[in-house]
Scaffold this motif. Structure first.
Motif, PDB file in Angstrom:
ATOM      1  N   SER B  10       0.860  -1.191   0.000  1.00 19.62           N
ATOM      2  CA  SER B  10       0.000   0.000   0.000  1.00 19.62           C
ATOM      3  C   SER B  10       0.893   1.237   0.000  1.00 19.62           C
ATOM      4  CB  SER B  10      -0.885  -0.003   1.248  1.00 19.62           C
ATOM      5  OG  SER B  10      -0.062  -0.033   2.395  1.00 19.62           O
ATOM      6  N   PHE B  11       0.349   2.323  -0.447  1.00 21.12           N
ATOM      7  CA  PHE B  11       1.067   3.603  -0.373  1.00 21.12           C
ATOM      8  C   PHE B  11       0.309   4.537   0.527  1.00 21.12           C
ATOM      9  CE2 PHE B  11       2.603   2.213  -4.634  1.00 21.12           C
ATOM     10  CZ  PHE B  11       3.949   2.224  -4.340  1.00 21.12           C
ATOM     11  N   ARG B  12       0.997   5.529   1.048  1.00 20.87           N
ATOM     12  CA  ARG B  12       0.308   6.554   1.830  1.00 20.87           C
ATOM     13  C   ARG B  12      -0.186   7.631   0.887  1.00 20.87           C
ATOM     14  NH1 ARG B  12       0.130   6.161   7.064  1.00 20.87           N
ATOM     15  NH2 ARG B  12       1.764   4.971   8.119  1.00 20.87           N
ATOM     16  N   ARG B  40      -5.491  -2.171 -16.602  1.00 20.86           N
ATOM     17  CA  ARG B  40      -5.636  -0.748 -16.917  1.00 20.86           C
ATOM     18  C   ARG B  40      -4.589   0.067 -16.151  1.00 20.86           C
ATOM     19  NH1 ARG B  40      -7.854   1.246 -12.578  1.00 20.86           N
ATOM     20  NH2 ARG B  40      -8.829  -0.284 -11.208  1.00 20.86           N
ATOM     21  N   SER B  41      -4.457   1.256 -16.613  1.00 23.81           N
ATOM     22  CA  SER B  41      -3.432   2.133 -16.050  1.00 23.81           C
ATOM     23  C   SER B  41      -3.684   2.389 -14.569  1.00 23.81           C
ATOM     24  CB  SER B  41      -3.428   3.452 -16.827  1.00 23.81           C
ATOM     25  OG  SER B  41      -2.458   4.298 -16.297  1.00 23.81           O
ATOM     26  N   GLY B  42      -2.683   2.285 -13.791  1.00 23.22           N
ATOM     27  CA  GLY B  42      -2.799   2.607 -12.372  1.00 23.22           C
ATOM     28  C   GLY B  42      -3.211   1.432 -11.512  1.00 23.22           C
ATOM     29  N   CYS B  43      -3.296   0.256 -12.091  1.00 20.73           N
ATOM     30  CA  CYS B  43      -3.763  -0.865 -11.286  1.00 20.73           C
ATOM     31  C   CYS B  43      -2.623  -1.543 -10.523  1.00 20.73           C
ATOM     32  CB  CYS B  43      -4.533  -1.866 -12.137  1.00 20.73           C
ATOM     33  SG  CYS B  43      -3.490  -2.803 -13.269  1.00 20.73           S
ATOM     34  N   GLY B  44      -1.416  -1.129 -10.773  1.00 20.67           N
ATOM     35  CA  GLY B  44      -0.314  -1.629  -9.935  1.00 20.67           C
ATOM     36  C   GLY B  44       0.663  -2.550 -10.639  1.00 20.67           C
ATOM     37  N   LYS B  45       0.687  -2.531 -11.959  1.00 22.21           N
ATOM     38  CA  LYS B  45       1.579  -3.432 -12.703  1.00 22.21           C
ATOM     39  C   LYS B  45       3.049  -3.091 -12.439  1.00 22.21           C
ATOM     40  CE  LYS B  45      -0.201  -2.136 -16.660  1.00 22.21           C
ATOM     41  NZ  LYS B  45      -1.160  -1.101 -16.228  1.00 22.21           N
ATOM     42  N   SER B  46       3.380  -1.814 -12.582  1.00 22.58           N
ATOM     43  CA  SER B  46       4.779  -1.412 -12.345  1.00 22.58           C
ATOM     44  C   SER B  46       5.170  -1.684 -10.900  1.00 22.58           C
ATOM     45  CB  SER B  46       4.963   0.073 -12.655  1.00 22.58           C
ATOM     46  OG  SER B  46       4.693   0.325 -14.008  1.00 22.58           O
ATOM     47  N   THR B  47       4.228  -1.428  -9.997  1.00 23.98           N
ATOM     48  CA  THR B  47       4.516  -1.661  -8.590  1.00 23.98           C
ATOM     49  C   THR B  47       4.850  -3.136  -8.351  1.00 23.98           C
ATOM     50  OG1 THR B  47       2.962   0.106  -8.064  1.00 23.98           O
ATOM     51  CG2 THR B  47       3.608  -1.343  -6.265  1.00 23.98           C
ATOM     52  N   LEU B  48       4.092  -4.017  -8.994  1.00 22.25           N
ATOM     53  CA  LEU B  48       4.360  -5.455  -8.842  1.00 22.25           C
ATOM     54  C   LEU B  48       5.762  -5.804  -9.358  1.00 22.25           C
ATOM     55  CD1 LEU B  48       3.376  -8.309  -8.114  1.00 22.25           C
ATOM     56  CD2 LEU B  48       2.458  -8.501 -10.439  1.00 22.25           C
ATOM     57  N   THR B 198       2.229  -5.225 -20.723  1.00 23.26           N
ATOM     58  CA  THR B 198       1.940  -4.545 -21.982  1.00 23.26           C
ATOM     59  C   THR B 198       0.503  -4.045 -22.011  1.00 23.26           C
ATOM     60  OG1 THR B 198       2.032  -4.685 -24.383  1.00 23.26           O
ATOM     61  CG2 THR B 198       1.262  -6.643 -23.228  1.00 23.26           C
ATOM     62  N   HIS B 199       0.288  -3.004 -22.786  1.00 25.67           N
ATOM     63  CA  HIS B 199      -1.050  -2.479 -23.036  1.00 25.67           C
ATOM     64  C   HIS B 199      -1.543  -2.931 -24.401  1.00 25.67           C
ATOM     65  CE1 HIS B 199      -1.995   0.087 -19.711  1.00 25.67           C
ATOM     66  NE2 HIS B 199      -0.775   0.606 -19.717  1.00 25.67           N
ATOM     67  N   SER B 200      -0.607  -3.490 -25.173  1.00 23.26           N
ATOM     68  CA  SER B 200      -0.922  -3.758 -26.566  1.00 23.26           C
ATOM     69  C   SER B 200      -1.552  -5.141 -26.719  1.00 23.26           C
ATOM     70  CB  SER B 200       0.367  -3.671 -27.393  1.00 23.26           C
ATOM     71  OG  SER B 200       0.206  -4.371 -28.604  1.00 23.26           O
TER      72      SER B 200
HETATM   73  N1  LIG Z   1       5.665   5.968  -4.759  1.00 20.77           N
HETATM   74  C1  LIG Z   1       4.357   6.021  -4.764  1.00 20.77           C
HETATM   75  N2  LIG Z   1       3.714   6.717  -3.779  1.00 20.77           N
HETATM   76  C2  LIG Z   1       2.373   6.779  -3.772  1.00 20.77           C
HETATM   77  N3  LIG Z   1       1.600   6.182  -4.664  1.00 20.77           N
HETATM   78  C3  LIG Z   1       2.175   5.488  -5.670  1.00 20.77           C
HETATM   79  C4  LIG Z   1       3.567   5.374  -5.762  1.00 20.77           C
HETATM   80  N4  LIG Z   1       3.905   4.626  -6.847  1.00 20.77           N
HETATM   81  C5  LIG Z   1       2.711   4.302  -7.406  1.00 20.77           C
HETATM   82  N5  LIG Z   1       1.704   4.805  -6.700  1.00 20.77           N
HETATM   83  C6  LIG Z   1       0.293   4.618  -6.999  1.00 20.77           C
HETATM   84  O1  LIG Z   1       0.068   3.234  -7.102  1.00 20.77           O
HETATM   85  C7  LIG Z   1      -0.825   2.972  -8.140  1.00 20.77           C
HETATM   86  C8  LIG Z   1      -0.216   1.949  -9.072  1.00 20.77           C
HETATM   87  O2  LIG Z   1       0.848   2.509  -9.776  1.00 20.77           O
HETATM   88  P1  LIG Z   1       1.633   1.723 -10.891  1.00 20.77           P
HETATM   89  O3  LIG Z   1       2.707   2.609 -11.388  1.00 20.77           O
HETATM   90  O4  LIG Z   1       2.026   0.420 -10.351  1.00 20.77           O
HETATM   91  O5  LIG Z   1       0.507   1.531 -12.001  1.00 20.77           O
HETATM   92  P2  LIG Z   1       0.624   0.820 -13.407  1.00 20.77           P
HETATM   93  O6  LIG Z   1      -0.321  -0.284 -13.365  1.00 20.77           O
HETATM   94  O7  LIG Z   1       2.016   0.528 -13.720  1.00 20.77           O
HETATM   95  O8  LIG Z   1       0.042   1.950 -14.368  1.00 20.77           O
HETATM   96  P3  LIG Z   1       0.539   2.327 -15.844  1.00 20.77           P
HETATM   97  O9  LIG Z   1      -0.089   1.328 -16.712  1.00 20.77           O
HETATM   98  O10 LIG Z   1      -0.027   3.696 -16.019  1.00 20.77           O
HETATM   99  O11 LIG Z   1       2.024   2.318 -15.853  1.00 20.77           O
HETATM  100  C9  LIG Z   1      -1.115   4.296  -8.813  1.00 20.77           C
HETATM  101  O12 LIG Z   1      -2.380   4.724  -8.382  1.00 20.77           O
HETATM  102  C10 LIG Z   1      -0.058   5.219  -8.332  1.00 20.77           C
HETATM  103  O13 LIG Z   1      -0.594   6.507  -8.180  1.00 20.77           O
END
Ligand SMILES: Nc1ncnc2c1ncn2[C@@H]1O[C@H](COP(=O)(O)OP(=O)(O)OP(=O)(O)O)[C@@H](O)[C@H]1O
Ligand SMILES: [Mg+2]
Lengths: 477, 227
Positions: B10-12, B40-48, B198-200
Motif C-alpha cells: 500500500s502507499f500513503r 488498466r493504467s494505475g492498477c499496480g503493474k509497475s509496482t508489482l 503490456t497495453h498492446s
Molecule cells: N511511490 C508512490 N507513492 C504513492 N503512490 C504510488 C507510488 N507509486 C505508485 N503509486 C500509486 O500506485 C498505483 C499503481 O501505480 P503503478 O505505477 O504500479 O501503475 P501501473 O499499473 O504501472 O500503471 P501504468 O499502466 O499507467 O504504468 C497508482 O495509483 C499510483 O498513483
C-alpha cells in the motif's frame, strides 16, 4: 567501468556548470599556492640576506631600521655619516697603516690600536648616498669582496664573472675603479672598461662628471642585494666633489701636483666620513658588549641586522601574510561550497539516473561513491590546475623576482615548511637533499582538497545513497 | 522459478491514510516461461514488477526467486541479487544519458560483476540491429533504438528472469514487433523466464499465458466491486 570513469561522464554531462565550479576551485588554490610561494620567497630572501657574513652594523645615531635597510638592502633614505676616526677604532695600528699607505705619514696623524680593535674579525667601511641610474653606489674597500666566505667557509662568497676586484690604487685608473653587480650589468649593459659617472646624492642633475670611474669587474650573481649595487673605491669616492667633509678652506686634492685627476692625493683623515661599518666579531658575547659600549656613547650606534630584520619580518610581513592566507583559504572554502551547490542542485535531475543505475545492480555505496568521485574530481582537478597555474605564474615572473630580491625560482620549487613545523622534523630528513626538497607546506594542499571534496560531496552523496529507487522510477522524469 | 504468496503493498496518500494497491494471494512463473500481465493504467503493474525486482519492499508476503525469499534480504542483498539474477526494461527513459549505447550495456555488466564481457555487449547490440550505433549517445537515438539498447542491456548479464515494463509503449508497430521478437527469441535461447507488462493487444495475443492483473489482485477486484 570504474567509479571514476562514471563520475567523469557525469561531470562531462554538465560541462558548463562543472567547468565553472572547477575553475573557481582552481582560482582559490592558485591564490593559496601563490600566497604560500610568495611567503616562502619573502622568507627566503630575508633569511638568505640576513646571513650577511657580518653580525653588526655601526652607523650614525638614529633609527636602527633605517640603518639596517640602508646598509643591507640598499633601501630607504640615506642616513647620516660617522667620522672616519670612529672607523679607525675598529682597526689595529698595523691595519691602519696598511689602509692609509698612500697617505704621507705626516698626514695620517698619530696611529694607535683602535679601542674596539680587539676581538674584531673585520670591519668594512661603506659610503652610501650616490647612485648610478637607479642603482646605489657603495664606496668601500677591496676587502669587501675578500673577507666574506661562502657557506662552506672556504670559497669566497663573491665571484667575478668578468674582470677583477677594484684596487685602492691602480697605475692606469688611479683611485677610480669600480665593480658592478650582475643585475646592474645586465640592465645597463655596462662592460669591463666602461665609464661610470655617479649622481651625487641620487640627484640626476648633479653628476660627478669630473671623476668618472672605470668598471674593472662584474660580479657573478650572488642572490643578494649586492647584485644591484655599484661598488667604487672609497679613496676615489672621497675625491669626488662634495664628498669631503667641509670644515676648512682646504679643498680636496688642492695640493695636486700632476695634471690628471688620478694624481691627486688621498683626502685627509679629518675630512673623511663613512656611512656605516660592517663588523664581524669573534664571538657574540663580545658583540653584545661592543654594542652596549658604542650605544652608550654619543657618536654612533650599533645594530644587529639579523635581529632587526627578523623583528621587521615578525611584526610586519608575517601578519599580512597570515591575513592573506586566511583570506585565500576562505576563497577555497567558498569554491568548495559552490561545488556542493552545483552537485546538490543536479541531484534532483539525476534521481532517475541513479534509480536506473540501482536497477542495473549498482549498490548504494557505489552510487554514493560516484557522487563523491565527482566532488573529488572537481575539487582536486581544479585544485591541481590552480596549483600548476600558480607555479607557472611565479615561474614566469621569476626574472622579475630575481631582479628585485635576488632569489631564484625554479618551476617546481615548493614553498618551504613553516618554521614551527620545520623544527619538529628531524634534521636528517630536512637536510637530506631530495626528501628535504619535498618537505613543503604545499604537500598539505592535495590532502586538504581531498578532505574538502569529501566534506562538500558528502551531502549530495548521502542524498544519492538515500534515493528511493521505486519512487524515482515511477515518477516520470 | 518465481513464487509469490500473499503479497500486499500500500502507499500513503497525501492525506496520510493507507491506500492499498496490491494484494496478490498467489502468482507463479515457471523456469523459462514467457507470460504477459495486462491491466488498466494505475492498477499496480509497475509496482508489482518493482517488488519482484526487489526495488521496493512489500508490506507483507513472500517473493521467492529460485527458492530464495528476497523479502528477507537487506537492501544491499537485494541489489546484488537483482544484478545477478534479473534484467529490467523500463517503459521509457531507460538509458543513462552520459553514456553511449555500448557503454550503457557495459555499465550493467560492471555494476553486476565488476567484470565486463565486451564481446557479449557487441553481440547483443548486433542482435538488436544496432552495430552501426555502438558509439551513439541516447539523445541522438530514436525511442525505438533506445528501447532496443535497453533490451540488450537487460540481457547482458545472462539473467534468469527478465522483467519488461511496457518495453514497446512508445514505439511504432514495426519496431514494436522487432523488440518483442528479440526479447522472446533471446529468452527462449537462454532459457530466461519472462514477465512482461503490456497495453498492446497485438503483443499480448502472441503469448500463451496472459494474466490480467485485476484477476490476480484482490485490491483491484474490490475496487471493481465498488465501481
Ligand atoms: N511511490 C508512490 N507513492 C504513492 N503512490 C504510488 C507510488 N507509486 C505508485 N503509486 C500509486 O500506485 C498505483 C499503481 O501505480 P503503478 O505505477 O504500479 O501503475 P501501473 O499499473 O504501472 O500503471 P501504468 O499502466 O499507467 O504504468 C497508482 O495509483 C499510483 O498513483
Ligand atoms: Mg506502469
Amino acid at each position: 567501468m570504474s567509479i571514476w570513469q562514471i563520475a567523469w561522464r557525469s561531470i562531462r554531462q554538465r560541462a558548463l556548470a562543472s567547468s565553472l565550479t572547477a575553475f573557481s576551485m582552481a582560482l582559490g588554490v592558485l591564490l593559496v599556492t601563490a600566497v604560500l610561494l610568495v611567503h616562502g620567497l619573502i622568507t627566503k630572501s630575508f633569511t638568505d640576506n640576513s646571513n650577511l657574513g657580518y653580525d653588526l652594523i655601526a652607523g650614525a645615531k638614529g633609527g636602527k631600521l633605517q640603518l639596517v635597510l640602508n646598509t643591507t638592502f640598499y633601501l630607504s633614505q640615506p642616513v647620516e655619516n660617522l667620522p672616519y676616526t670612529f672607523y679607525q677604532e675598529f682597526l689595529t695600528k698595523e691595519e691602519q697603516e696598511n689602509e692609509l699607505a698612500l697617505m704621507k705619514p705626516e698626514n695620517r696623524g698619530e696611529l694607535k690600536d683602535g679601542t674596539y680593535a680587539k676581538n674584531i674579525d673585520f670591519a668594512i667601511p661603506v659610503n652610501l648616498g650616490d647612485t648610478y641610474q637607479h642603482f646605489r653606489i657603495v664606496g668601500t674597500l677591496p676587502k669587501f669582496f675578500e673577507v666574506f666566505k661562502a657557506d662552506n667557509e672556504v670559497d669566497p662568497k663573491y665571484h667575478f664573472r668578468h674582470g677583477r676586484n677594484f684596487k685602492v690604487w691602480d697605475d692606469e685608473h688611479g683611485y677610480f675603479e669600480a665593480v658592478i653587480g650582475s643585475i646592474v650589468a645586465s640592465e645597463t649593459g655596462l662592460k669591463v672598461g666602461d665609464k661610470i659617472e655617479a649622481a651625487h646624492g641620487g640627484d640626476p642633475n648633479d653628476v660627478h662628471s669630473d671623476s668618472p670611474f672605470i668598471v674593472v669587474g662584474i660580479l657573478a650573481p650572488s642572490g643578494t642585494p649586492n647584485d644591484r649595487a655599484v661598488f667604487i673605491n672609497m679613496e676615489g669616492f672621497y675625491l669626488m666633489s662634495g664628498h669631503a667633509k667641509v670644515e676648512e678652506n682646504e679643498r680636496p686634492g688642492a695640493d695636486v701636483s700632476g695634471s690628471t685627476i688620478s694624481r691627486r692625493k688621498p683626502l685627509p683623515i679629518k675630512q673623511r666620513e663613512v656611512t656605516a661599518i660592517l663588523i664581524r666579531t669573534h664571538d657574540p658575547v663580545f658583540g653584545r658588549s661592543l654594542k652596549n659600549r658604542v650605544n652608550e656613547g654619543n657618536v654612533a650606534q650599533i645594530a644587529s641586522p639579523v635581529y632587526v630584520i627578523a623583528s621587521l619580518f615578525e611584526f610586519i610581513v608575517k601578519p599580512i601574510q597570515t591575513l592573506l592566507l586566511v583570506l585565500t583559504i576562505m576563497i577555497c572554502l567558498v569554491s568548495g561550497i559552490s561545488i556542493l551547490v552545483s552537485i546538490y542542485n543536479s541531484m534532483n535531475d539525476r534521481k532517475r539516473e541513479i534509480a536506473i543505475m540501482r536497477a542495473l545492480g549498482a549498490r548504494r555505496v557505489t552510487v554514493m561513491g560516484i557522487v563523491l568521485g565527482e566532488s573529488i574530481i572537481l575539487s582536486v582537478g581544479g585544485g591541481i590546475l590552480g596549483w600548476m597555474g600558480a607555479h607557472l605564474l611565479l615561474f614566469s615572473a621569476s626574472p622579475f623576482v630575481e631582479a628585485q630580491t635576488g632569489v631564484q625560482i625554479g618551476l617546481f620549487e615548493l614553498a618551504p615548511l613553516p618554521r614551527w613545523l620545520e623544527v619538529e622534523i628531524p634534521e636528517v630528513i630536512i637536510n637530506n637533499s631530495w626528501i628535504g626538497q619535498f618537505c613543503s607546506i604545499e604537500l598539505v594542499i592535495i590532502p586538504g582538497l581531498l578532505l574538502l571534496a569529501v566534506l562538500v560531496g558528502f551531502l549530495p552523496a548521502y542524498t544519492a545513497y538515500r534515493t528511493d529507487v521505486a519512487q524515482a522510477l515511477s515518477s516520470s522524469p | 522459478m518465481l513464487e509469490i504468496k500473499n503479497l500486499e503493498k500500500s502507499f500513503r496518500s497525501p492525506t496520510g491514510e493507507r491506500v492499498p494497491i496490491l494484494n496478490v494471494p498467489q502468482f507463479n512463473v515457471a523456469a523459462a516461461e514467457q507470460m504477459v500481465i495486462v491491466g488498466r493504467s494505475g492498477c499496480g503493474k509497475s509496482t508489482l514488477l518493482h517488488l519482484i525486482a526487489g526495488i521496493g519492499r512489500p508490506d507483507s508476503g513472500h517473493i521467492a526467486i529460485n527458492g530464495l525469499d528476497i523479502t528477507r534480504l537487506s537492501e544491499e542483498g537485494r541489489d546484488r541479487f537483482r544484478a545477478e539474477v534479473m534484467g529490467y526494461v523500463f517503459q521509457t527513459f531507460n538509458l543513462l544519458q552520459g553514456f553511449t549505447a555500448l557503454e550503457n550495456v557495459i555499465l550493467g555488466m560492471s555494476f553486476a560483476r565488476g567484470r565486463v564481457d565486451h564481446g557479449r555487449a557487441r553481440d547483443l547490440l548486433h542482435r538488436v540491429g544496432l552495430d552501426h550505433r555502438l558509439d551513439a549517445y541516447p539523445r541522438t537515438m530514436s525511442v525505438g533504438e533506445q528501447q532496443r539498447v535497453a533490451v540488450a542491456r537487460a540481457l547482458a548479464n545472462r539473467p534468469k528472469l527478465l522483467l519488461a515494463d511496457e518495453p514497446t509503449a512508445n514505439v511504432d508497430p514495426a519496431n514494436q514487433q522487432a523488440i518483442v521478437d528479440l526479447i522472446r527469441e533471446t529468452c527462449q535461447e537462454e532459457e530466461i523466464s519472462l514477465v512482461m507488462v503490456t497495453h498492446s493487444m497485438e503483443v499480448a495475443e502472441q503469448f500463451q499465458r496472459v494474466d490480467p492483473l485485476e484477476k490476480l489482485n484482490l485490491v483491484a477486484q474490490a475496487n471493481k466491486a465498488h465501481a
